[in-house]
Enzyme design. Structure first.
Site, mmCIF file in Angstrom:
data_model
loop_
_atom_site.group_PDB
_atom_site.id
_atom_site.type_symbol
_atom_site.label_atom_id
_atom_site.label_comp_id
_atom_site.label_asym_id
_atom_site.label_seq_id
_atom_site.Cartn_x
_atom_site.Cartn_y
_atom_site.Cartn_z
ATOM 1 N N ARG A 58 -2.326 5.911 9.613
ATOM 2 C CA ARG A 58 -3.706 6.023 9.122
ATOM 3 C C ARG A 58 -4.635 5.310 10.100
ATOM 4 O O ARG A 58 -4.496 4.087 10.292
ATOM 5 C CB ARG A 58 -3.867 5.356 7.746
ATOM 6 C CG ARG A 58 -2.948 5.908 6.661
ATOM 7 C CD ARG A 58 -3.538 7.117 5.967
ATOM 8 N NE ARG A 58 -2.554 7.771 5.115
ATOM 9 C CZ ARG A 58 -2.491 7.644 3.807
ATOM 10 N NH1 ARG A 58 -3.354 6.879 3.169
ATOM 11 N NH2 ARG A 58 -1.565 8.295 3.117
ATOM 12 N N GLU A 99 -7.355 4.015 9.866
ATOM 13 C CA GLU A 99 -8.397 3.426 9.020
ATOM 14 C C GLU A 99 -8.856 2.128 9.658
ATOM 15 O O GLU A 99 -8.041 1.224 9.842
ATOM 16 C CB GLU A 99 -7.837 3.105 7.631
ATOM 17 C CG GLU A 99 -7.582 4.329 6.812
ATOM 18 C CD GLU A 99 -6.838 4.035 5.522
ATOM 19 O OE1 GLU A 99 -7.305 4.473 4.475
ATOM 20 O OE2 GLU A 99 -5.776 3.389 5.568
ATOM 21 N N ARG A 103 -4.527 -5.198 2.590
ATOM 22 C CA ARG A 103 -3.538 -4.219 2.110
ATOM 23 C C ARG A 103 -3.484 -2.917 2.899
ATOM 24 O O ARG A 103 -2.807 -1.981 2.502
ATOM 25 C CB ARG A 103 -3.771 -3.921 0.635
ATOM 26 C CG ARG A 103 -5.097 -3.259 0.373
ATOM 27 C CD ARG A 103 -5.492 -3.381 -1.074
ATOM 28 N NE ARG A 103 -6.621 -2.503 -1.322
ATOM 29 C CZ ARG A 103 -6.595 -1.481 -2.147
ATOM 30 N NH1 ARG A 103 -5.511 -1.193 -2.815
ATOM 31 N NH2 ARG A 103 -7.661 -0.738 -2.312
ATOM 32 N N HIS A 104 -4.185 -2.852 4.031
ATOM 33 C CA HIS A 104 -4.153 -1.641 4.851
ATOM 34 C C HIS A 104 -3.545 -1.906 6.217
ATOM 35 O O HIS A 104 -3.906 -2.862 6.887
ATOM 36 C CB HIS A 104 -5.566 -1.078 5.055
ATOM 37 C CG HIS A 104 -6.135 -0.465 3.821
ATOM 38 N ND1 HIS A 104 -6.979 -1.136 2.976
ATOM 39 C CD2 HIS A 104 -5.955 0.768 3.277
ATOM 40 C CE1 HIS A 104 -7.305 -0.347 1.953
ATOM 41 N NE2 HIS A 104 -6.689 0.810 2.108
ATOM 42 N N GLU A 160 -3.036 -0.687 -6.225
ATOM 43 C CA GLU A 160 -2.387 0.625 -6.166
ATOM 44 C C GLU A 160 -1.197 0.614 -5.216
ATOM 45 O O GLU A 160 -1.294 0.168 -4.082
ATOM 46 C CB GLU A 160 -3.426 1.647 -5.661
ATOM 47 C CG GLU A 160 -2.881 3.035 -5.544
ATOM 48 C CD GLU A 160 -3.660 3.888 -4.539
ATOM 49 O OE1 GLU A 160 -4.894 3.832 -4.535
ATOM 50 O OE2 GLU A 160 -3.002 4.601 -3.757
ATOM 51 N N SER A 175 0.212 6.986 -5.315
ATOM 52 C CA SER A 175 -0.697 8.043 -5.733
ATOM 53 C C SER A 175 0.148 9.292 -5.879
ATOM 54 O O SER A 175 0.990 9.567 -5.019
ATOM 55 C CB SER A 175 -1.697 8.304 -4.615
ATOM 56 O OG SER A 175 -2.959 7.933 -5.028
ATOM 57 N N ARG A 207 3.388 -2.481 0.651
ATOM 58 C CA ARG A 207 2.587 -2.937 -0.499
ATOM 59 C C ARG A 207 3.477 -3.314 -1.667
ATOM 60 O O ARG A 207 3.213 -4.291 -2.367
ATOM 61 C CB ARG A 207 1.635 -1.826 -0.944
ATOM 62 C CG ARG A 207 0.362 -1.869 -0.179
ATOM 63 C CD ARG A 207 -0.727 -1.155 -0.948
ATOM 64 N NE ARG A 207 -1.739 -0.732 0.002
ATOM 65 C CZ ARG A 207 -2.760 0.044 -0.289
ATOM 66 N NH1 ARG A 207 -2.896 0.503 -1.518
ATOM 67 N NH2 ARG A 207 -3.634 0.370 0.619
HETATM 68 P P1 ATP Z 1 -6.026 3.067 -0.728
HETATM 69 O O1 ATP Z 1 -7.010 3.664 -1.710
HETATM 70 O O2 ATP Z 1 -5.437 1.780 -1.185
HETATM 71 O O3 ATP Z 1 -6.549 3.024 0.671
HETATM 72 P P2 ATP Z 1 -4.915 5.683 -0.566
HETATM 73 O O4 ATP Z 1 -5.518 6.242 -1.797
HETATM 74 O O5 ATP Z 1 -5.460 6.038 0.750
HETATM 75 O O6 ATP Z 1 -4.813 4.083 -0.696
HETATM 76 P P3 ATP Z 1 -2.633 7.344 -0.565
HETATM 77 O O7 ATP Z 1 -3.137 8.152 0.542
HETATM 78 O O8 ATP Z 1 -2.634 7.921 -1.909
HETATM 79 O O9 ATP Z 1 -3.390 5.954 -0.602
HETATM 80 O O10 ATP Z 1 -1.208 6.783 -0.164
HETATM 81 C C1 ATP Z 1 -0.176 6.505 -1.099
HETATM 82 C C2 ATP Z 1 0.268 5.058 -1.030
HETATM 83 O O11 ATP Z 1 0.480 4.680 0.315
HETATM 84 C C3 ATP Z 1 -0.764 4.067 -1.532
HETATM 85 O O12 ATP Z 1 -0.677 3.927 -2.910
HETATM 86 C C4 ATP Z 1 -0.329 2.815 -0.834
HETATM 87 O O13 ATP Z 1 0.771 2.216 -1.482
HETATM 88 C C5 ATP Z 1 0.135 3.315 0.495
HETATM 89 N N1 ATP Z 1 -0.925 3.217 1.502
HETATM 90 C C6 ATP Z 1 -1.972 4.039 1.692
HETATM 91 N N2 ATP Z 1 -2.714 3.675 2.733
HETATM 92 C C7 ATP Z 1 -2.118 2.572 3.247
HETATM 93 C C8 ATP Z 1 -2.392 1.733 4.357
HETATM 94 N N3 ATP Z 1 -3.408 1.961 5.158
HETATM 95 N N4 ATP Z 1 -1.557 0.701 4.594
HETATM 96 C C9 ATP Z 1 -0.503 0.467 3.802
HETATM 97 N N5 ATP Z 1 -0.185 1.225 2.743
HETATM 98 C C10 ATP Z 1 -0.976 2.271 2.453
#
Ligand code: ATP
Length: 527
Positions: free
Chosen positions: A299, A301, A307-308, A450, A453, A501
């Site tokens: 990602r 991001e 947590r990211h 979270e 998802s 996480r």
């Molecule tokens: P968030 O809203 O916390 O950024 P997301 O909605 O983007 O998460 P999903 O795309 O649904 O998350 O990804 C499923 C799972 O993957 C999340 O619930 C989380 O546990 C994990 N996850 C998502 N993005 C990240 C990240 N950048 N780093 C670590 N874990 C992640």
């Protein structure tokens, strides 16, 4: 004689002047003295060696280059107990500390989280030089130590093996650590917030991760992480799931265009997969029925949060169901309950070790797992005075607050929030059959954050195309995905879990970098 032949010295040399004679004499005397000193030093060294009764019992061992198979029997430090007292043991370990009182040196030897005390003491077979060598050897060097195991006169409280100690008879260094360590393990082990004592900040830890990872806490964290993956795999395998591997280099962004890493792919561009989403669904369309995968997810991001990460490990699953997507949430809920139970029984020691440095409340869960609807969650937040719209996504602070309210009311750190507003979910999410603003989707939470998802996915290609268009997604780019439902696909659903996480939240750690061995975030690409 030919002309070119040199004249003999006697013939060619002019007799030396008096001054010259004196000079020569001086030089000769100097050389003689030097030779004598050299001879004396060599004799002294030889005599010292002859006097060092232990010279074959210690030192730097030659580089192990697999020249021989010695067949020696090694013992693990964790196995050194009173039952072995009186026996000769051979261990390979790190020299954690050495403390000398002159005639004897107390060592702590370490293998991962196991430690034992060893003593090198001057005796009829152990020389002063040998004791000095053990005392001077730099910490964290790897040593082969042979000795007699005995009952410790009093409990060695600083070691994991408290009842025994090794009386060292042989001590060889097989890998020498540089004398200056970038961080001290005892400092890295201090509880956070204890500012009065030396401690190690996060960047120093991560810059020197291979040393940082040697602490008992980190040894425990990554064993818990291994257990999380093992329990995920074992449970799903026992439920008839098949483990699959999906491509990480893909031609189009799987979750829409944002937050994607672009890479060059020969003459074109490609992307690093943001999730295995589309491929695990394609495996369902290929009749694998229940699949899971464990792998890297990328990602881009630029969010520097606790947590990211830019690269994390996804624990993903997808399964066909008969009537209702709650068949899927039941499996996922069951998987988590099994994981939490497994961690309690298989990792009790590791969990206790982590909590010594990072105290946290024990993780609580219900069996079966608690499931609330999004509307119920929103109602709880409103009752607590928070203003949330029916179709708003939950902000991070609201998720945390809801976690707290749920814990107070239901005494659980794990719960499922079902039926999210359709507007906040990806295009492939199945809408609710009754309320078009709602969807057959869910998130799962640990300690109010979270960790998963998931949803029922649209398995009808026409409907899927409509929804993609509504989300302004270029359907030509996901043609293979949409077409995979053209030849029949069962109703199905699943979810994606972030491994780091889960471990962070289960252990009550407050930063995801603590549960990623070599974390990648917008500011860190090394080591
Ligand atoms: P968030 O809203 O916390 O950024 P997301 O909605 O983007 O998460 P999903 O795309 O649904 O998350 O990804 C499923 C799972 O993957 C999340 O619930 C989380 O546990 C994990 N996850 C998502 N993005 C990240 C990240 N950048 N780093 C670590 N874990 C992640």
């Amino acid at each position: 004689m030919a002309d070119s032949q040199p004249e003999s010295a006697a013939e060619g040399q002019q007799p030396l002047s008096k001054k010259g004679q004196k000079k020569q004499q001086k030089a000769e005397e100097k050389a003689k003295k030097k030779a004598e000193t050299q001879a004396r030093l060599e004799a002294e060294a030889a005599s010292r060696d002859a006097q060092d009764i232990s010279k074959d019992l210690y030192g730097f061992a030659p580089l192990i280059q697999s020249a021989e198979k010695t067949g020696r029997t090694w013992t693990r430090i964790g196995d050194l107990t009173l039952a072995k007292a009186g026996t000769t043991v051979l261990v390979r370990a790190r020299l954690q500390t050495s403390r000398s009182t002159g005639k004897q040196c107390f060592l702590v030897l370490r293998q991962q989280h196991f430690t034992v005390q060893a003593i090198v003491a001057v005796s009829s077979t152990i020389s002063k030089q040998m004791v000095k060598f053990t005392e001077d050897l730099s910490r964290e060097s790897i040593v082969d130590v042979e000795g007699t195991l005995s009952a410790a006169p009093e409990k060695v409280v600083s070691c994991s093996q408290q009842d025994v100690e090794i009386a060292v008879t042989k001590f060889h260094c097989i890998s020498h650590a540089a004398p200056r360590l970038p961080l001290q393990l005892e400092d890295a082990l201090r509880p956070e917030g204890d500012e009065a004592q030396p401690h190690v900040n996060q960047d120093t830890r991560l810059d020197n991760r291979i040393i940082d990872l040697r602490t008992v806490t980190n040894q425990a964290i990554f064993r818990v992480e291994a257990a999380v993956c093992r329990l995920f795999r074992d449970y799903l395998t026992s439920q008839g799931f098949v483990e699959i591997h999906t491509p990480k280099i893909i031609s189009a962004a799987s979750e829409g265009g944002a937050n994607v890493f672009e890479v060059s792919y020969f003459k074109n561009n490609a992307y690093l997969a943001q999730s295995p989403q589309l491929y695990k669904q394609m495996a369902i369309a290929s009749d694998f029925e229940k699949v899971f995968t464990v792998g890297a997810v990328f990602r881009a991001e630029d969010s520097n949060t606790h947590r990211h990460l830019c690269e994390f490990v996804g624990l993903d699953l997808e399964m066909a169901f008969y009537d209702h997507y709650h068949e899927v949430t039941e499996v996922i809920g069951g998987m988590f309950v099994n994981m939490f139970k497994g961690l309690e029984t298989q990792c009790a020691e590791e969990i206790a070790t982590v909590h010594q440095q990072y105290p946290a409340e024990p993780f609580k869960y219900l069996n079966p797992s608690l499931m609330l609807t999004y509307k119920e969650g929103v109602a709880m937040l409103r009752a607590a005075g928070v203003d949330v719209g029916d179709e708003d996504d939950l902000s991070t602070p609201n998720e945390k607050l809801l976690g707290k309210l749920v814990k107070e009311k239901y005494d659980t750190d794990f719960y499922i929030l079902d039926k999210y507003p359709l507007a906040v979910r990806p295009f492939y999410t199945m809408p609710d059959p009754v309320d078009p603003r709602s969807s057959n989707s869910y998130d799962m939470f640990m300690r109010g954050e979270e960790i998963l998802s998931g949803a029922q996915r649209i398995h009808d290609p026409q409907f899927l195309t409509e929804r993609a268009k509504l989300h302004n997604i270029d359907t030509t780019k996901i043609k293979d995905y949409i077409e995979s439902f053209k030849f029949g696909a069962p109703p199905h659903g699943g979810g994606g879990i972030g491994m780091e996480r889960v471990v962070m939240l289960y252990l009550g750690l407050h930063n995801i970098r603590k549960t990623s061995m070599f974390p990648r975030d917008p500011k860190r690409l090394t080591p």
